[in-house]
Design a protein around this motif. Structure first.
Motif, PDB file in Angstrom:
ATOM      1  N   VAL A   1      -9.805   9.530  -1.551  1.00 58.02           N
ATOM      2  CA  VAL A   1      -9.020   8.662  -0.753  1.00 58.02           C
ATOM      3  C   VAL A   1      -8.559   7.758  -1.540  1.00 58.02           C
ATOM      4  CG1 VAL A   1     -10.663   8.889   1.411  1.00 58.02           C
ATOM      5  CG2 VAL A   1     -11.294   7.381  -0.752  1.00 58.02           C
ATOM      6  N   ALA A   2      -7.301   7.231  -0.985  1.00 61.82           N
ATOM      7  CA  ALA A   2      -6.525   6.154  -1.730  1.00 61.82           C
ATOM      8  C   ALA A   2      -7.128   5.039  -1.779  1.00 61.82           C
ATOM      9  CB  ALA A   2      -5.262   6.124  -1.169  1.00 61.82           C
ATOM     10  N   GLU A   3      -7.937   4.490  -0.857  1.00 65.77           N
ATOM     11  CA  GLU A   3      -8.651   3.351  -0.820  1.00 65.77           C
ATOM     12  C   GLU A   3     -10.082   3.205  -0.587  1.00 65.77           C
ATOM     13  OE1 GLU A   3      -7.157   0.293  -1.268  1.00 65.77           O
ATOM     14  OE2 GLU A   3      -5.006   1.075  -1.353  1.00 65.77           O
TER      15      GLU A   3
ATOM     16  N   VAL B   1       1.515   1.251 -18.896  1.00 65.35           N
ATOM     17  CA  VAL B   1       2.781   0.746 -18.031  1.00 65.35           C
ATOM     18  C   VAL B   1       2.242   0.804 -16.719  1.00 65.35           C
ATOM     19  CG1 VAL B   1       5.071   0.639 -17.362  1.00 65.35           C
ATOM     20  CG2 VAL B   1       4.284   1.192 -19.904  1.00 65.35           C
ATOM     21  N   VAL B   2       2.198  -0.285 -15.906  1.00 67.62           N
ATOM     22  CA  VAL B   2       1.886  -0.334 -14.594  1.00 67.62           C
ATOM     23  C   VAL B   2       3.198  -0.975 -13.739  1.00 67.62           C
ATOM     24  CG1 VAL B   2       0.140  -0.961 -12.727  1.00 67.62           C
ATOM     25  CG2 VAL B   2      -0.460  -0.584 -15.191  1.00 67.62           C
ATOM     26  N   ASP B   3       3.922   0.137 -13.019  1.00 67.53           N
ATOM     27  CA  ASP B   3       4.752  -0.605 -12.121  1.00 67.53           C
ATOM     28  C   ASP B   3       4.607   0.192 -10.749  1.00 67.53           C
ATOM     29  OD1 ASP B   3       5.565   2.196 -11.890  1.00 67.53           O
ATOM     30  OD2 ASP B   3       7.336   1.766 -13.668  1.00 67.53           O
ATOM     31  N   ASP B   4       5.611  -0.239  -9.851  1.00 68.39           N
ATOM     32  CA  ASP B   4       5.581   0.021  -8.311  1.00 68.39           C
ATOM     33  C   ASP B   4       5.744   1.509  -8.329  1.00 68.39           C
ATOM     34  OD1 ASP B   4       7.385  -2.511  -7.131  1.00 68.39           O
ATOM     35  OD2 ASP B   4       5.477  -2.638  -7.690  1.00 68.39           O
ATOM     36  N   ASP B   5       6.365   2.207  -9.059  1.00 67.51           N
ATOM     37  CA  ASP B   5       6.617   3.814  -8.885  1.00 67.51           C
ATOM     38  C   ASP B   5       5.107   4.391  -9.326  1.00 67.51           C
ATOM     39  OD1 ASP B   5      10.052   3.680 -10.079  1.00 67.51           O
ATOM     40  OD2 ASP B   5       8.944   3.625  -7.856  1.00 67.51           O
ATOM     41  N   VAL B   6       4.584   3.807 -10.305  1.00 67.33           N
ATOM     42  CA  VAL B   6       3.069   4.376 -10.736  1.00 67.33           C
ATOM     43  C   VAL B   6       2.201   4.179  -9.681  1.00 67.33           C
ATOM     44  CG1 VAL B   6       1.363   4.333 -12.229  1.00 67.33           C
ATOM     45  CG2 VAL B   6       3.619   4.280 -13.072  1.00 67.33           C
ATOM     46  N   GLU B   7       2.288   3.211  -9.049  1.00 67.03           N
ATOM     47  CA  GLU B   7       1.243   2.777  -8.031  1.00 67.03           C
ATOM     48  C   GLU B   7       1.541   3.552  -6.869  1.00 67.03           C
ATOM     49  OE1 GLU B   7       1.281  -1.512  -7.389  1.00 67.03           O
ATOM     50  OE2 GLU B   7       0.382  -2.074  -9.309  1.00 67.03           O
ATOM     51  N   ARG B   8       2.676   3.907  -6.327  1.00 65.79           N
ATOM     52  CA  ARG B   8       2.905   4.844  -5.321  1.00 65.79           C
ATOM     53  C   ARG B   8       2.460   6.028  -5.777  1.00 65.79           C
ATOM     54  NH1 ARG B   8       7.535   1.485  -4.512  1.00 65.79           N
ATOM     55  NH2 ARG B   8       8.600   2.828  -5.918  1.00 65.79           N
ATOM     56  N   GLY B   9       2.658   6.598  -6.786  1.00 63.10           N
ATOM     57  CA  GLY B   9       2.355   7.901  -7.158  1.00 63.10           C
ATOM     58  C   GLY B   9       0.712   7.993  -7.220  1.00 63.10           C
ATOM     59  N   LEU B  10      -0.046   7.068  -7.543  1.00 65.81           N
ATOM     60  CA  LEU B  10      -1.480   7.200  -7.288  1.00 65.81           C
ATOM     61  C   LEU B  10      -1.760   7.304  -5.975  1.00 65.81           C
ATOM     62  CD1 LEU B  10      -2.572   4.632  -9.926  1.00 65.81           C
ATOM     63  CD2 LEU B  10      -2.260   7.297 -10.163  1.00 65.81           C
ATOM     64  N   GLU B  11      -1.217   6.440  -5.186  1.00 64.20           N
ATOM     65  CA  GLU B  11      -1.581   6.619  -3.723  1.00 64.20           C
ATOM     66  C   GLU B  11      -1.298   7.844  -3.085  1.00 64.20           C
ATOM     67  OE1 GLU B  11       0.123   2.984  -1.825  1.00 64.20           O
ATOM     68  OE2 GLU B  11      -1.182   1.631  -3.106  1.00 64.20           O
ATOM     69  N   THR B  12      -0.227   8.430  -3.392  1.00 69.03           N
ATOM     70  CA  THR B  12       0.085   9.873  -2.908  1.00 69.03           C
ATOM     71  C   THR B  12      -0.276  11.053  -3.845  1.00 69.03           C
ATOM     72  OG1 THR B  12       2.390   9.528  -3.988  1.00 69.03           O
ATOM     73  CG2 THR B  12       1.975   8.563  -1.669  1.00 69.03           C
ATOM     74  N   ASP B  13      -0.981  10.749  -4.432  1.00 59.88           N
ATOM     75  CA  ASP B  13      -1.727  11.805  -5.410  1.00 59.88           C
ATOM     76  C   ASP B  13      -1.949  13.198  -4.463  1.00 59.88           C
ATOM     77  OD1 ASP B  13      -2.796  13.606  -7.293  1.00 59.88           O
ATOM     78  OD2 ASP B  13      -4.675  12.141  -7.535  1.00 59.88           O
ATOM     79  N   SER B  14      -1.523  14.329  -4.809  1.00 57.84           N
ATOM     80  CA  SER B  14      -1.783  15.733  -4.015  1.00 57.84           C
ATOM     81  C   SER B  14      -3.415  15.781  -4.015  1.00 57.84           C
ATOM     82  CB  SER B  14      -1.093  16.735  -4.680  1.00 57.84           C
ATOM     83  OG  SER B  14      -1.371  17.021  -5.794  1.00 57.84           O
ATOM     84  N   ARG B  15      -4.150  15.308  -5.009  1.00 58.23           N
ATOM     85  CA  ARG B  15      -5.508  15.703  -4.741  1.00 58.23           C
ATOM     86  C   ARG B  15      -6.394  14.911  -3.722  1.00 58.23           C
ATOM     87  NH1 ARG B  15      -6.732  14.388 -10.899  1.00 58.23           N
ATOM     88  NH2 ARG B  15      -6.015  12.477 -10.099  1.00 58.23           N
ATOM     89  N   GLN B  16      -5.659  13.850  -3.142  1.00 55.96           N
ATOM     90  CA  GLN B  16      -6.243  13.032  -2.064  1.00 55.96           C
ATOM     91  C   GLN B  16      -5.908  13.867  -0.963  1.00 55.96           C
ATOM     92  OE1 GLN B  16      -4.428   9.214  -2.585  1.00 55.96           O
ATOM     93  NE2 GLN B  16      -5.110   8.882  -4.657  1.00 55.96           N
ATOM     94  N   ASP B  17      -7.040  13.584   0.184  1.00 56.34           N
ATOM     95  CA  ASP B  17      -6.941  14.042   1.682  1.00 56.34           C
ATOM     96  C   ASP B  17      -5.573  13.312   2.126  1.00 56.34           C
ATOM     97  OD1 ASP B  17      -9.154  15.150   1.293  1.00 56.34           O
ATOM     98  OD2 ASP B  17     -10.450  13.761   2.042  1.00 56.34           O
ATOM     99  N   ASP B  18      -4.783  14.308   2.868  1.00 61.07           N
ATOM    100  CA  ASP B  18      -3.514  14.115   3.567  1.00 61.07           C
ATOM    101  C   ASP B  18      -4.006  13.046   4.698  1.00 61.07           C
ATOM    102  OD1 ASP B  18      -2.258  15.588   1.928  1.00 61.07           O
ATOM    103  OD2 ASP B  18      -2.257  17.349   3.009  1.00 61.07           O
ATOM    104  N   ASP B  19      -5.181  13.048   5.192  1.00 59.87           N
ATOM    105  CA  ASP B  19      -5.342  12.340   6.532  1.00 59.87           C
ATOM    106  C   ASP B  19      -5.973  10.852   6.293  1.00 59.87           C
ATOM    107  OD1 ASP B  19      -8.369  14.186   7.666  1.00 59.87           O
ATOM    108  OD2 ASP B  19      -7.774  13.167   5.839  1.00 59.87           O
ATOM    109  N   ASP B  20      -5.789  10.384   4.988  1.00 59.75           N
ATOM    110  CA  ASP B  20      -6.674   9.209   4.661  1.00 59.75           C
ATOM    111  C   ASP B  20      -5.848   8.188   5.892  1.00 59.75           C
ATOM    112  OD1 ASP B  20      -7.923   7.044   3.466  1.00 59.75           O
ATOM    113  OD2 ASP B  20      -5.996   6.575   2.326  1.00 59.75           O
ATOM    114  N   THR B  21      -6.573   7.433   6.404  1.00 64.86           N
ATOM    115  CA  THR B  21      -5.931   6.446   7.543  1.00 64.86           C
ATOM    116  C   THR B  21      -6.813   5.104   7.053  1.00 64.86           C
ATOM    117  OG1 THR B  21      -7.579   7.168   9.162  1.00 64.86           O
ATOM    118  CG2 THR B  21      -5.293   7.902   8.920  1.00 64.86           C
ATOM    119  N   HIS B  22      -7.055   4.772   5.832  1.00 65.52           N
ATOM    120  CA  HIS B  22      -7.820   3.411   5.695  1.00 65.52           C
ATOM    121  C   HIS B  22      -7.211   2.167   6.349  1.00 65.52           C
ATOM    122  CE1 HIS B  22     -10.216   0.488   3.364  1.00 65.52           C
ATOM    123  NE2 HIS B  22      -9.270  -0.248   2.979  1.00 65.52           N
TER     124      HIS B  22
END
Length: 226
Positions: free
Chosen positions: A46-48, A189-210
């Motif tokens: 999960v992303a969160e 290097v941590v930037d907005d693009d990296v953070e968005r990439g982590l949150e949408t990592d394909s290994r995470q469940d698609d239905d995460d609704t935290h």
């Protein structure tokens, strides 16, 4: 904005490899351009932090540097490790804005500090670090748990989790962090693009609704000053 830190110069630990608990970089603490004093992973699908899902956050705190930053005028550096655990725990279990008790955000940091002050009264447990049994301390709160051990070489290890037994945690040194979406040897290097990439990592469940942690009776301790 790009947030840049020098190469990590301390051992990094995390959960043993498990396809059901993929890991990723969660947070880096420190001043930009200076060596970090804490690096956190999150393991789970999960992303969160989400109630009802299995997830564990693992913080690696270089012992001497963390103590130097957190206790510049002396004090108990272990209490600061405990605070890292309780602060992460209260952050992970933050109720939604709708359910949050009045005054919660104004008081939650002080509450985490009070819980850290009493770390010697936390439950004594045994973790395994690289297969070796080590003493750790654990606190349970709001349906999740947090703990730490100071028994590893050079680093203090903090963990916060839900859905996995925190009393029997196993951690291993991560010689290769490529599976965690970052190599700890080059500059971080941590930037907005990296953070968005982590949150949408394909290994995470698609239905995460935290949408915040479910309200728990323990949350009332924050506003009561318990």
């Amino acid at each position: 904005m790009r947030s840049t830190f020098p190469p990590v110069d301390f051992p990094l630990y995390g959960l043993p490899a498990d396809p059901q608990l993929p890991g990723r970089l969660w947070n880096v603490e420190g001043e930009l351009g200076a060596p970090t004093w804490a690096l956190w992973w999150c393991f789970g699908r999960v992303a969160e932090p989400t109630h009802g899902e299995v997830w564990v956050q693992v913080g690696c705190l270089p012992r001497e540097r963390h103590a130097r930053v957190m206790t510049p005028r002396g004090g108990d550096p272990v209490r600061e490790v405990a605070f890292a655990a309780t602060f992460a725990l209260t952050n992970a279990t933050l109720p939604s804005e709708i359910e949050r008790p009045d005054g919660y955000l104004d008081r939650v940091v002080d509450f985490a500090g009070r819980r850290a002050d009493g770390y010697e009264r936390w439950t004594d447990v045994t973790w395994r670090v690289d297969g070796r049994a080590v003493p750790a301390r654990l606190v349970r709160w709001a349906g999740a748990w947090a703990g730490f051990t100071t028994a590893a070489a050079d680093v203090d290890l903090v963990a916060v989790g839900h859905g996995l037994d925190g009393a029997h945690l196993s951690l291993v040194e991560l010689a290769d962090t490529s599976a965690l979406l970052v190599d700890h040897r080059p500059t971080i290097v941590v930037d907005d693009d990296v953070e968005r990439g982590l949150e949408t990592d394909s290994r995470q469940d698609d239905d995460d609704t935290h949408g915040g942690w479910p309200l728990h009776p323990d949350h009332g301790d924050v506003v009561r000053g318990s």
